[in-house]
Design an enzyme around this catalytic site. Structure first.
Site, PDB file in Angstrom:
ATOM      1  N   ASN A  67      -2.263  13.472   3.658  1.00 20.33           N
ATOM      2  CA  ASN A  67      -3.222  14.015   4.618  1.00 20.33           C
ATOM      3  C   ASN A  67      -2.806  13.845   6.075  1.00 20.33           C
ATOM      4  O   ASN A  67      -3.634  14.034   6.965  1.00 20.33           O
ATOM      5  CB  ASN A  67      -4.565  13.291   4.447  1.00 20.33           C
ATOM      6  CG  ASN A  67      -5.671  14.244   4.104  1.00 20.33           C
ATOM      7  OD1 ASN A  67      -5.544  15.444   4.305  1.00 20.33           O
ATOM      8  ND2 ASN A  67      -6.754  13.706   3.606  1.00 20.33           N
TER       9      ASN A  67
ATOM     10  N   ASP B  84       2.184   2.977   3.164  1.00 18.65           N
ATOM     11  CA  ASP B  84       1.303   4.133   2.929  1.00 18.65           C
ATOM     12  C   ASP B  84       2.075   5.384   2.519  1.00 18.65           C
ATOM     13  O   ASP B  84       1.529   6.488   2.530  1.00 18.65           O
ATOM     14  CB  ASP B  84       0.416   4.433   4.147  1.00 18.65           C
ATOM     15  CG  ASP B  84      -0.713   5.403   3.799  1.00 18.65           C
ATOM     16  OD1 ASP B  84      -1.250   5.312   2.684  1.00 18.65           O
ATOM     17  OD2 ASP B  84      -1.025   6.272   4.626  1.00 18.65           O
TER      18      ASP B  84
ATOM     19  N   HIS C 213      -6.331  -0.474   5.916  1.00 17.63           N
ATOM     20  CA  HIS C 213      -5.989   0.059   7.239  1.00 17.63           C
ATOM     21  C   HIS C 213      -6.882  -0.500   8.359  1.00 17.63           C
ATOM     22  O   HIS C 213      -7.389   0.232   9.218  1.00 17.63           O
ATOM     23  CB  HIS C 213      -6.060   1.598   7.231  1.00 17.63           C
ATOM     24  CG  HIS C 213      -5.383   2.230   6.037  1.00 17.63           C
ATOM     25  ND1 HIS C 213      -4.367   1.615   5.345  1.00 17.63           N
ATOM     26  CD2 HIS C 213      -5.589   3.414   5.402  1.00 17.63           C
ATOM     27  CE1 HIS C 213      -3.974   2.402   4.337  1.00 17.63           C
ATOM     28  NE2 HIS C 213      -4.702   3.489   4.348  1.00 17.63           N
TER      29      HIS C 213
ATOM     30  N   HIS D 250       0.859  -1.200   0.000  1.00 21.09           N
ATOM     31  CA  HIS D 250       0.000   0.000   0.000  1.00 21.09           C
ATOM     32  C   HIS D 250       0.886   1.237   0.000  1.00 21.09           C
ATOM     33  O   HIS D 250       1.474   1.605   1.034  1.00 21.09           O
ATOM     34  CB  HIS D 250      -0.948   0.037   1.190  1.00 21.09           C
ATOM     35  CG  HIS D 250      -1.936   1.177   1.121  1.00 21.09           C
ATOM     36  ND1 HIS D 250      -3.227   1.020   0.652  1.00 21.09           N
ATOM     37  CD2 HIS D 250      -1.809   2.488   1.426  1.00 21.09           C
ATOM     38  CE1 HIS D 250      -3.853   2.191   0.692  1.00 21.09           C
ATOM     39  NE2 HIS D 250      -3.011   3.102   1.146  1.00 21.09           N
ATOM     40  N   CYS D 251       0.991   1.864  -1.147  1.00 26.68           N
ATOM     41  CA  CYS D 251       1.745   3.115  -1.265  1.00 26.68           C
ATOM     42  C   CYS D 251       1.164   3.872  -2.461  1.00 26.68           C
ATOM     43  O   CYS D 251       0.311   3.337  -3.184  1.00 26.68           O
ATOM     44  CB  CYS D 251       3.241   2.836  -1.442  1.00 26.68           C
ATOM     45  SG  CYS D 251       3.606   1.635  -2.723  1.00 26.68           S
ATOM     46  N   HIS D 252       1.590   5.099  -2.606  1.00 23.41           N
ATOM     47  CA  HIS D 252       0.996   5.965  -3.640  1.00 23.41           C
ATOM     48  C   HIS D 252       2.080   6.664  -4.451  1.00 23.41           C
ATOM     49  O   HIS D 252       3.220   6.792  -3.995  1.00 23.41           O
ATOM     50  CB  HIS D 252       0.131   7.055  -2.989  1.00 23.41           C
ATOM     51  CG  HIS D 252      -0.866   6.570  -1.988  1.00 23.41           C
ATOM     52  ND1 HIS D 252      -2.063   5.973  -2.334  1.00 23.41           N
ATOM     53  CD2 HIS D 252      -0.858   6.597  -0.626  1.00 23.41           C
ATOM     54  CE1 HIS D 252      -2.742   5.678  -1.238  1.00 23.41           C
ATOM     55  NE2 HIS D 252      -2.035   6.039  -0.184  1.00 23.41           N
TER      56      HIS D 252
ATOM     57  N   TYR E 243     -12.151   1.288   1.395  1.00 23.39           N
ATOM     58  CA  TYR E 243     -11.608   2.144   2.450  1.00 23.39           C
ATOM     59  C   TYR E 243     -12.771   2.810   3.169  1.00 23.39           C
ATOM     60  O   TYR E 243     -13.540   3.565   2.570  1.00 23.39           O
ATOM     61  CB  TYR E 243     -10.679   3.195   1.836  1.00 23.39           C
ATOM     62  CG  TYR E 243      -9.899   4.012   2.863  1.00 23.39           C
ATOM     63  CD1 TYR E 243      -9.608   3.513   4.126  1.00 23.39           C
ATOM     64  CD2 TYR E 243      -9.418   5.284   2.553  1.00 23.39           C
ATOM     65  CE1 TYR E 243      -8.880   4.248   5.047  1.00 23.39           C
ATOM     66  CE2 TYR E 243      -8.688   6.033   3.473  1.00 23.39           C
ATOM     67  CZ  TYR E 243      -8.424   5.500   4.719  1.00 23.39           C
ATOM     68  OH  TYR E 243      -7.706   6.230   5.632  1.00 23.39           O
TER      69      TYR E 243
ATOM     70  N   ARG F  67     -10.515   0.565  -6.341  1.00 25.99           N
ATOM     71  CA  ARG F  67     -10.691   0.998  -4.949  1.00 25.99           C
ATOM     72  C   ARG F  67     -11.996   1.767  -4.813  1.00 25.99           C
ATOM     73  O   ARG F  67     -12.239   2.726  -5.558  1.00 25.99           O
ATOM     74  CB  ARG F  67      -9.517   1.896  -4.573  1.00 25.99           C
ATOM     75  CG  ARG F  67      -9.443   2.248  -3.099  1.00 25.99           C
ATOM     76  CD  ARG F  67      -8.255   3.151  -2.845  1.00 25.99           C
ATOM     77  NE  ARG F  67      -7.897   3.217  -1.444  1.00 25.99           N
ATOM     78  CZ  ARG F  67      -7.308   4.262  -0.882  1.00 25.99           C
ATOM     79  NH1 ARG F  67      -7.010   5.333  -1.602  1.00 25.99           N
ATOM     80  NH2 ARG F  67      -7.020   4.263   0.401  1.00 25.99           N
TER      81      ARG F  67
ATOM     82  N   TYR G  66      -7.870  17.368  -0.647  1.00 20.59           N
ATOM     83  CA  TYR G  66      -6.599  17.858  -0.111  1.00 20.59           C
ATOM     84  C   TYR G  66      -5.611  17.948  -1.271  1.00 20.59           C
ATOM     85  O   TYR G  66      -5.819  17.346  -2.326  1.00 20.59           O
ATOM     86  CB  TYR G  66      -6.039  16.925   0.983  1.00 20.59           C
ATOM     87  CG  TYR G  66      -5.727  15.528   0.491  1.00 20.59           C
ATOM     88  CD1 TYR G  66      -4.490  15.221  -0.069  1.00 20.59           C
ATOM     89  CD2 TYR G  66      -6.668  14.513   0.578  1.00 20.59           C
ATOM     90  CE1 TYR G  66      -4.209  13.949  -0.541  1.00 20.59           C
ATOM     91  CE2 TYR G  66      -6.400  13.234   0.110  1.00 20.59           C
ATOM     92  CZ  TYR G  66      -5.164  12.960  -0.452  1.00 20.59           C
ATOM     93  OH  TYR G  66      -4.886  11.705  -0.928  1.00 20.59           O
TER      94      TYR G  66
END
Ligand code: 0GY
Length: 293
Positions: free
Chosen positions: A250, A245, A177, A27-29, A153, A120, A45
Site C-alpha cells: 500500500n 515491513d 509501527h 515485521h514483514c509479509h 495495528y 493480529r 488493496y
C-alpha cells in the site's frame, strides 16, 4: 490482478550498518503467489506477488537470521501463504495470523505447529471493516491458551477509542509501527505523549519501531521519524521490535530501499547494547523463547 500500489524495490543496497549476528526482521509479509494463494475477496488493496523465496533472499541480503511474518489484510483470514512460508523456513520464521472467532481449534493447533505465535487485530479503517471489541476479546482468550500474544495495528487518532480494549487484553500486546504517530507534531505532541503514557502504565505493551517510510512527511532518510523511534527504544529497551515491513503494502508515495531502512537502525538504537536488545534479545524472547539466551 493488477497491483494498485508501487512494486517493492528491485535491488536494495547492501546496508552500511551490519546487523548483529542472529538479528530478527520482526515485521514483514508474504503475498501470494496469487496463482497458488489467492488474495482475499474483501481486501482493500491488491498487492504484487511477494513470495517466500524473495523474502528469504532479502533476509540473507540484509544480513538477518530470522523473520517474523505478519499476515496482512490482503490475504484476510486465509493464513495459507503464511503457514506455507513458515514451514519452508526451517524454523527461521515465526508468524502472526489474522483470525475470525469461527476458527476451529484444530486450525489454531495447525497454525501453532507451523510457527504462528500471535494474532493480529487491525483497527485501521482504510484497511478493514470494523470488528466488535467483544469478538477480539473472545479470540484473545482462546489464543492466550496457546501462549500466543496479540499484535494491534491502529492510527494515533484512534488510540483513545482502543486504549480501554488494549488495557484489558491478556498477555503481551505488540503495537505496530509506533502507533502511527503524526510526526508533523514532533515528539512533544500530546497524542504521542498519550501513547508513551499507556506504555508506561502497562508493562505488557511492546512496540515495533518500524515503518519510517510510512510515517515520514519529509521522506528519506526519515529525519522526522527518527526521534520518535529513538525515544521509544531508549524508554522501553526491553519491549521494542524492529522490522523492514517488506514488501511495503500500500505504499503510494515512494518505495523504500530496504538497505536504507536498515541504515536507520543505528540512528534509533545508538549503542550496541540497544541494538542487540532490539534486534535479537527481544524478538527471540517473544518468538523463540526456547532458544533465547
Ligand atoms: C503494514 C501496513 C499496512 C498494511 C497492512 O495488513 C495490512 O494490509 O498491514 C498499511 O497499509 O499501513 O503493516 O504493513
Amino acid at each position: 490482478m493488477t497491483p494498485d500500489y508501487l512494486p517493492f524495490h528491485p535491488a536494495p543496497k547492501v546496508p552500511d550498518f551490519r546487523v548483529p549476528e542472529g538479528a530478527v526482521d520482526a515485521h514483514c509479509h508474504v503475498f501470494g503467489p496469487e496463482a497458488v494463494f489467492p488474495f482475499a475477496p474483501e481486501r482493500k488493496y491488491t498487492p504484487c506477488d511477494a513470495p517466500k523465496e524473495k523474502l528469504f533472499a532479502l533476509r540473507d541480503h540484509l544480513g538477518f537470521a530470522r523473520n517474523v511474518i505478519v499476515q496482512a489484510t490482503c490475504h484476510g483470514k486465509d493464513n495459507a501463504a503464511l503457514a506455507d512460508a513458515l514451514l519452508a523456513s526451517e524454523g527461521r520464521a515465526r508468524g502472526v495470523a489474522i483470525l475470525g472467532e469461527e476458527v476451529p481449534d484444530a486450525e489454531l493447533e495447525r497454525l501453532d505447529a507451523a510457527g504462528v505465535r500471535g494474532v493480529r487485530f487491525n483497527f485501521v479503517k482504510r484497511l478493514v471493516d470494523a470488528t466488535p471489541h467483544a469478538v477480539f476479546e473472545r479470540i484473545a482468550a482462546r489464543v492466550a491458551e496457546l501462549g500466543w500474544h496479540i499484535v494491534v495495528y491502529f492510527e494515533a487518532q484512534d488510540l483513545d477509542d482502543i486504549a480501554p480494549l488494549v488495557r484489558r487484553l491478556p498477555g503481551i500486546v505488540v503495537v505496530d509501527h509506533m502507533g502511527r504517530p503524526d510526526v508533523a507534531g514532533g515528539v512533544d505532541d500530546p497524542a504521542f505523549g498519550a501513547f508513551l503514557k499507556l506504555l508506561s502504565e502497562k508493562p505488557d505493551i511492546w512496540v515495533k519501531v518500524s515503518c519510517p517510510e510510512r510515517l515520514t512527511v519529509a521522506g528519506p532518510p526519515y529525519d522526522d521519524v527518527v526521534p520518535f523511534a529513538r525515544q521509544l527504544v531508549e524508554s522501553f529497551p526491553d519491549r521494542v521490535l524492529w522490522g523492514t515491513d517488506w514488501p511495503h503494502p500500500n505504499m503510494k508515495s515512494h518505495m523504500p530501499d530496504d538497505g536504507a531502512l536498515v541504515d536507520v537502525i543505528p540512528r534509533i538504537a545508538v549503542t550496541e547494547d540497544l541494538q542487540r536488545r532490539l534486534l535479537i534479545d527481544n524478538p527471540m524472547r517473544l518468538y523463540w523463547p526456547d532458544e533465547s539466551g
